[in-house]
Design an enzyme around this catalytic site. Structure first.
Site, short mmCIF file in Angstrom:
data_model
loop_
_atom_site.label_atom_id
_atom_site.label_comp_id
_atom_site.label_asym_id
_atom_site.label_seq_id
_atom_site.Cartn_x
_atom_site.Cartn_y
_atom_site.Cartn_z
N SER A 123 -7.12 4.06 -1.39
CA SER A 123 -6.90 2.61 -1.36
C SER A 123 -8.18 1.82 -1.66
CB SER A 123 -6.37 2.19 0.00
OG SER A 123 -5.08 2.71 0.18
N ASP B 211 -1.27 -0.28 -4.65
CA ASP B 211 -2.56 0.33 -5.00
C ASP B 211 -2.37 1.76 -5.51
OD1 ASP B 211 -1.75 1.13 -2.48
OD2 ASP B 211 -3.72 0.85 -1.54
N HIS B 212 -1.27 2.40 -5.08
CA HIS B 212 -0.95 3.76 -5.51
C HIS B 212 0.39 4.12 -4.89
CE1 HIS B 212 -1.81 5.00 -1.43
NE2 HIS B 212 -2.92 4.29 -1.51
N ASP C 150 0.85 -1.20 0.00
CA ASP C 150 0.00 0.00 0.00
C ASP C 150 0.88 1.24 0.00
OD1 ASP C 150 -1.88 2.09 0.69
OD2 ASP C 150 -3.24 0.50 1.32
N ASP D 59 2.14 2.73 3.44
CA ASP D 59 1.35 3.93 3.19
C ASP D 59 1.23 4.80 4.44
OD1 ASP D 59 -0.60 5.54 1.58
OD2 ASP D 59 -2.00 4.80 3.09
N HIS E 60 2.60 8.68 4.63
CA HIS E 60 1.77 9.87 4.88
C HIS E 60 2.40 10.78 5.94
CE1 HIS E 60 -1.78 9.37 2.46
NE2 HIS E 60 -1.93 8.12 2.84
ZN LIG Z 1 -2.91 6.39 2.01
#
Ligand SMILES: [Zn+2]
Length: 396
Positions: A101, A320-321, A58, A278, A282
């Site tokens: 997500s 996912d990104h 993620d 992820d 962040h």
């Molecule tokens: Zn995120």
């Protein structure tokens, strides 16, 4: 660089795997109109697999992978996930623009783009047929593993259907209706009895689930179905775990999932998410991000070793990104170094990094992985899995 030079560079880059130079990231234009549904017709060739394992990092962009490689191995010595035989880059944009997500996992699991926040449902709010449901129809066992809460967006979007990713209590209830054979991660608080809510742990036990809550209990499990909830919320960052932490690592969860799911003579579908890459990104928390990528890579190694003995297995790895719009500052880095980097998505006060439109890597190895190099969008990962499982044209 001229356009044709860029094309050649990209082709060479795709062919040569991800031993790219930092800075070669490709941004997709997520403001452009997105194709709603993947056209799976060009994925009709290729092998079939008894078992499909998909890993999702993620928020794991190319430069997160590169940073972890340099830190762990040095700049030239690829991570396990980078050594996969087939690889390409895919777009992750959703109908909302840059994806979250939920929309991205929905795209991966159903082949359909949707709006951010949606769990397995289309822009029209209708339930989408997902790869877990299709695999289940063939008699395969289903496993979902994450370091997030199991009601987090990624595992949820693979098998559940809701309009809002934050309805955690409802998502927990829906798991007991969908009944995956194996569900490992955090988020125990959503299954425990609270005032006004059902005791979902008791309900799961009544349905025949063995419920386990730490690594030691996990070790002793020898049959399905099993529900492993190892923390109240997300599982603890690798960097923050003490040596005697009761929580299993993502590699241990993956190994146990393979041991259990492979008891099914019909085969299995397994999704494993390294979720906290992820979360760390962040926060601009580079050190925790590195350790989470490395832990995911160790889980990939476990799956690759298992695949070597069970070659009727397709392994896919993607993200996912990307998170952070991360750019690495080129330098003469060596093993153990932390690369110089900057985030380019700094937009909100207090949140150093947001999701970006950078394309992410898709890696594959095993029967059915031929489709990997035909893919350029996350919805087509569904086509590759569907083809490998032999469930084309199926669904509700
Ligand atoms: Zn995120």
């Amino acid at each position: 660089m001229k356009r044709w030079m860029m094309v050649i560079a990209l082709v060479l880059f795709a062919r040569a795997g991800l031993s790219y130079e930092p800075g070669e990231v490709v941004n997709a234009d997520c403001n452009k109109k997105q194709e709603l549904k993947a056209d799976c017709s060009k994925f009709s060739g290729g092998g079939r697999a008894k078992n499909v394992i998909v890993f999702i990092g993620d928020g794991m962009g190319l430069n997160a992978i590169y940073s972890a490689r340099v830190y762990r191995n040095g700049p030239k010595d690829l991570l396990e996930l980078e050594k996969m035989r087939r690889q390409t880059l895919v777009k992750t944009c959703s109908l909302s623009g840059v994806t979250d997500s939920a929309a991205s996992a929905t795209a991966l699991a159903t082949g359909t783009k949707t709006y951010n926040g949606r769990i397995g449902t289309g822009p029209d709010d209708k339930d989408l047929a997902d790869i877990v449901g299709l695999a289940k129809q063939t008699g395969r066992s289903i496993g979902l593993v994450t370091t997030d809460m199991v009601v987090g967006a990624t595992p949820s979007s693979f098998s559940l259907h809701q309009g809002d990713r934050f309805t955690f209590g409802t998502l927990a209830e829906e798991y007991l209706a969908v009944k995956p054979d194996l569900l490992f991660g955090g988020g125990k608080e959503w299954f425990e009895k609270k005032s006004g809510s059902a005791d979902l742990l008791e309900q799961a036990k009544k349905q025949g689930y063995l419920v386990v809550e730490d690594a030691k209990q996990l070790d002793s499990v020898s049959s399905l179905p099993v529900l492993g909830l190892f923390s109240e919320e997300e599982m603890t960052y690798e960097l923050d775990r003490k040596a005697d932490s009761p929580e299993p690592h993502i590699g241990q969860m993956t190994q146990k999932a393979l041991d259990l799911l492979s008891q099914d003579p019909d085969g299995f579908f397994l999704m494993v998410e390294g979720a906290r890459i992820d979360h760390a990104s962040h926060k601009g928390d580079f050190n925790r991000m590195l350790e989470e990528v490395i832990a995911l890579d160790q889980a990939v190694k476990i799956a690759k070793d298992w695949q070597a003995k069970n070659p009727e297995t397709l392994i896919l790895i993607t993200s996912d990104h990307e998170t952070g719009g991360m750019k690495v500052v080129p330098a003469d880095d060596k093993k153990g170094d932390k690369v110089g980097y900057k985030y380019t998505t700094k937009l909100l006060p207090g949140i150093p990094a947001l999701h970006s439109g950078q394309k992410v890597a898709l890696f594959g190895q095993g029967p059915g992985s031929e489709g990997v190099e035909k893919a350029d969008d996350n919805t087509q990962v569904f086509c590759v899995m569907q083809r490998a499982l032999g469930v084309e044209g199926g669904g509700k």
